[in-house]
Design an enzyme around this catalytic site. Structure first.
Site, PDB file in Angstrom:
ATOM      1  N   LYS A 218      32.450  -7.905  15.755  1.00 21.80           N
ATOM      2  CA  LYS A 218      31.228  -7.455  16.433  1.00 21.80           C
ATOM      3  C   LYS A 218      30.055  -7.325  15.457  1.00 21.80           C
ATOM      4  CE  LYS A 218      31.648  -3.376  18.022  1.00 21.80           C
ATOM      5  NZ  LYS A 218      31.088  -2.711  16.828  1.00 21.80           N
TER       6      LYS A 218
ATOM      7  N   THR B 270      29.839  -8.702  12.489  1.00 26.68           N
ATOM      8  CA  THR B 270      29.585 -10.058  11.991  1.00 26.68           C
ATOM      9  C   THR B 270      28.694 -10.825  12.956  1.00 26.68           C
ATOM     10  OG1 THR B 270      31.726 -10.075  10.865  1.00 26.68           O
ATOM     11  CG2 THR B 270      30.699 -12.217  11.292  1.00 26.68           C
TER      12      THR B 270
ATOM     13  N   ARG C 112      24.928   0.769  12.233  1.00 28.79           N
ATOM     14  CA  ARG C 112      25.412   2.045  11.724  1.00 28.79           C
ATOM     15  C   ARG C 112      25.824   1.901  10.256  1.00 28.79           C
ATOM     16  NH1 ARG C 112      30.408   3.312  15.091  1.00 28.79           N
ATOM     17  NH2 ARG C 112      30.611   1.055  14.931  1.00 28.79           N
TER      18      ARG C 112
ATOM     19  N   LYS D  53      40.873  -0.110   8.533  1.00 25.80           N
ATOM     20  CA  LYS D  53      39.882  -0.983   9.161  1.00 25.80           C
ATOM     21  C   LYS D  53      39.057  -1.761   8.148  1.00 25.80           C
ATOM     22  CE  LYS D  53      35.952  -0.731  12.387  1.00 25.80           C
ATOM     23  NZ  LYS D  53      34.859  -1.055  11.460  1.00 25.80           N
TER      24      LYS D  53
ATOM     25  N   ALA E  94      32.745   5.816  17.333  1.00 20.08           N
ATOM     26  CA  ALA E  94      32.600   5.528  18.765  1.00 20.08           C
ATOM     27  C   ALA E  94      33.772   6.030  19.583  1.00 20.08           C
ATOM     28  CB  ALA E  94      32.433   4.031  18.983  1.00 20.08           C
TER      29      ALA E  94
ATOM     30  N   PHE F  63      33.243  -0.100  18.492  1.00 19.45           N
ATOM     31  CA  PHE F  63      34.471  -0.432  19.197  1.00 19.45           C
ATOM     32  C   PHE F  63      34.183  -1.206  20.483  1.00 19.45           C
ATOM     33  CE2 PHE F  63      36.333   3.313  16.769  1.00 19.45           C
ATOM     34  CZ  PHE F  63      36.992   2.505  15.869  1.00 19.45           C
TER      35      PHE F  63
ATOM     36  N   PHE G 271      37.407 -19.097  15.500  1.00 20.76           N
ATOM     37  CA  PHE G 271      38.394 -19.244  14.426  1.00 20.76           C
ATOM     38  C   PHE G 271      38.845 -20.701  14.373  1.00 20.76           C
ATOM     39  CE2 PHE G 271      38.390 -14.754  14.891  1.00 20.76           C
ATOM     40  CZ  PHE G 271      38.915 -14.202  13.728  1.00 20.76           C
TER      41      PHE G 271
ATOM     42  N   TRP H  87      30.508 -16.452  11.013  1.00 16.19           N
ATOM     43  CA  TRP H  87      31.348 -16.063   9.875  1.00 16.19           C
ATOM     44  C   TRP H  87      31.412 -17.209   8.861  1.00 16.19           C
ATOM     45  CZ3 TRP H  87      35.872 -17.847   7.616  1.00 16.19           C
ATOM     46  CH2 TRP H  87      36.498 -16.974   6.719  1.00 16.19           C
TER      47      TRP H  87
END
Length: 556
Positions: free
Chosen positions: A71, A73, A94, A105, A273, A301, A381, A409
């Site tokens: 998210k 990214t 954030r 994480k 979140a 999230f 991906f 990415w």
């Protein structure tokens, strides 16, 4: 492929004054933290406050899985792509917490070629905002215990102290503690607790305050305990507000950094979140809307947590009206929701994808309940197949959503052009008719039940007896019209983390409810969600080090 930290350390960063100049901020309006970080002075707001707002785009996601969604990214890459299309865009994010950074994480600076930098600074101490929040929180706790020790003029009931200490670290041993052990001079013995800093009410207050004056007013309203008569005792009652404000006077100023492609990024505040409201600061978002044509922000999230709270708490409080929502998913995560083991996600599996896509379906429906246009993007991906991509594209279009593949990415802004064009087309041709999910006048129980049914898909709500008493008390105190901040696990739409996909026939279990009077919302804790997380068996901290050359390694 290079690691995220290798890419970040090789970045060609511009001096932050040159990044600021892209949105009309002068060197004199910056407060520098080295060459690549700065806080925006209050002079910036005075200069731009009367300008019209730009467009506001929220980036959210499906429920997170071990497969990763990307998210942040996507948010960063979309901002970079907008700049490549000659749009005046700012990203509003954030700040990361040290807890997940050293836990499981990892950091929160984006990934690959869609990152904000300096990545190591952001993920570690940054400009000291979280340290200031921790200090203000614990100053209040110290003053509270000292007041009880020094005669307790406010008649505080030690059994009804609700203010908790905090630490920006995952440390399960501090969840439940005893303070005051030792001699009579060491304080009154009582049970106490720690929360992680990002769950502190002071974090929420900082992120919802309009200015230093609003911050001070909100700090003063914090309820720290109840007296023997059952009446609330506040930070103002303890005469703590001024000193707390002094600790936060710089932390309330938004931070400016840049992406790998030198796009401006305002990174400020960071409430979790799943246990807080999960959005960056109102001040940073308002500043971004005045400085840019398009502000791209994110909520933490999945959309059931971050987006719901962004829309029902932050937008309600600050008057924001988002123009579009970007909903991030991955083929891998949807297959995981369809029952595929993590090690098998690289294989094409159309049947599992059909089964798991119901999670995306529910999040699309949820955003549409707010009457905001939705653009679904797949964070691409190399193992994704054309058949899998086309299945998701067709599904989204049948649901009335725009769709775009994202390759940010791997390719940075270039890989986000298709997504940016879809977002721009949406902003131009589809009108947002945003409204909140529920009205202020509903009771707290009705708000909890509305979120549980409409957003989570629950059958009903079950309240623990203690939670029922707390709801009645909070309502009697005059806080019944506040919005509700649901504290729930992030992995499932339900309050059971193991129920993936789109669970049905379940109840939401409310075990505790408390009021954050300064922040201006009521928190409802569901299931087994923790406000102080623990570390995994193998913490990410085990792989972080400093090389012989003095460079940090192992951050991700």
């Amino acid at each position: 492929m290079k690691t995220d930290i290798q890419i970040a350390q090789e970045a060609n960063m511009a001096h932050i004054k040159d990044v600021a100049a892209k949105v009309g901020i002068t060197e004199d309006e910056l407060e520098f933290y080295g060459k690549y970080k700065a806080k925006l002075s209050d002079d910036v707001w005075e200069k731009v406050k009367d300008r019209p707002d730009g467009k506001l785009v929220l980036v959210t996601a499906i429920n997170p899985t071990p497969a990763g969604e990307g998210k942040t990214t996507t948010t960063v890459g979309l901002g970079e792509a907008m700049a490549r299309l000659d749009k005046k865009a700012i990203i509003a994010l954030r700040e990361p917490s040290l807890g997940p950074c050293f836990g499981i994480k990892g950091g929160a600076a984006g990934g690959g070629y869609a990152q904000v930098v300096p990545m190591e600074d952001l993920n570690l101490h940054f400009t000291g905002d979280f340290h200031a929040i921790t200090s203000a929180n614990n100053l209040l706790a110290a003053l509270l215990d000292n007041h009880i020790q020094q005669g307790n003029a406010l008649q505080i009931d030690p059994r009804q102290v609700v203010w908790k200490r905090c630490l920006d670290m995952n440390d399960r041993s501090l969840r439940n503690i005893v303070v005051g052990l030792g001699s009579k001079m060491d304080g009154m013995v009582r049970e106490d607790h720690f929360v992680i800093t990002v769950a502190s009410e002071i974090m929420a207050i900082l992120c919802l305050a309009d200015d230093i004056h609003d911050l001070k007013d909100r700090l003063g309203r914090i309820i720290v305990a109840y007296n023997f008569a059952g009446d609330p005792v506040t930070a103002d009652d303890l005469e703590a507000t001024g000193a707390m404000t002094a600790l936060l006077k710089d932390a309330i100023k938004p931070n400016l950094i840049q992406t790998l492609e030198q796009t401006p990024a305002l990174v400020h505040g960071g409430p979790f979140a799943n246990i807080a409201h999960g959005c960056n600061s109102v001040r940073a978002t308002k500043m971004a809307l005045k400085l840019s044509d398009i502000t791209i922000t994110e909520a933490g999230f999945g959309a059931d947590l971050g987006a719901e709270k962004f829309l029902d708490i932050k937008c309600r409080k600050a008057g924001f009206k988002p123009d579009a929502v970007v909903l991030v998913a991955t083929v891998r995560a949807l297959k995981y929701n369809g029952g595929v083991a993590k090690n098998d996600l690289a294989k094409e599996n159309i049947e599992a994808l059909k089964k798991g896509i119901v999670n995306l379906e529910k999040h699309i429906e949820n955003i549409q309940k707010y009457d905001i246009p939705v653009v679904v993007t797949l964070n691409s991906f190399i193992t994704d197949t054309d058949a899998e991509n086309e299945l998701i594209r067709n599904f989204c279009e049948e649901k009335g959503c725009e769709f775009a593949l994202s390759e940010v990415w791997e390719k940075g802004g270039e890989g986000g052009i298709a997504l940016a064009e879809k977002v721009l087309d949406t902003l131009e041709n589809k009108k947002s008719r945003f409204h909140t999910l529920y009205e202020d006048a509903l009771s707290l129980e009705e708000k909890i039940e509305t979120i549980s049914r409409e957003i989570y898909g629950a059958r009903g709500v079950v309240y623990e007896p203690a939670a029922q008493k707390q709801l009645a008390k909070i309502t009697s105190m005059g806080f019944g019209e506040l919005p509700v901040c649901m504290a729930k696990n992030q992995y499932s739409l339900s309050d059971d983390a193991k129920k993936l996909g789109r669970p049905t026939d379940f109840d939401i279990h409310i075990r505790e409810v408390y009021v954050s009077a300064g922040a201006g919302f009521v928190v409802a804790l569901t299931g087994a969600v923790m406000t102080m997380p623990g570390l995994p068996k193998v913490p990410a901290a085990n792989g972080i080090d400093v090389s012989e050359e003095g460079n940090i390694v192992g951050l991700f």
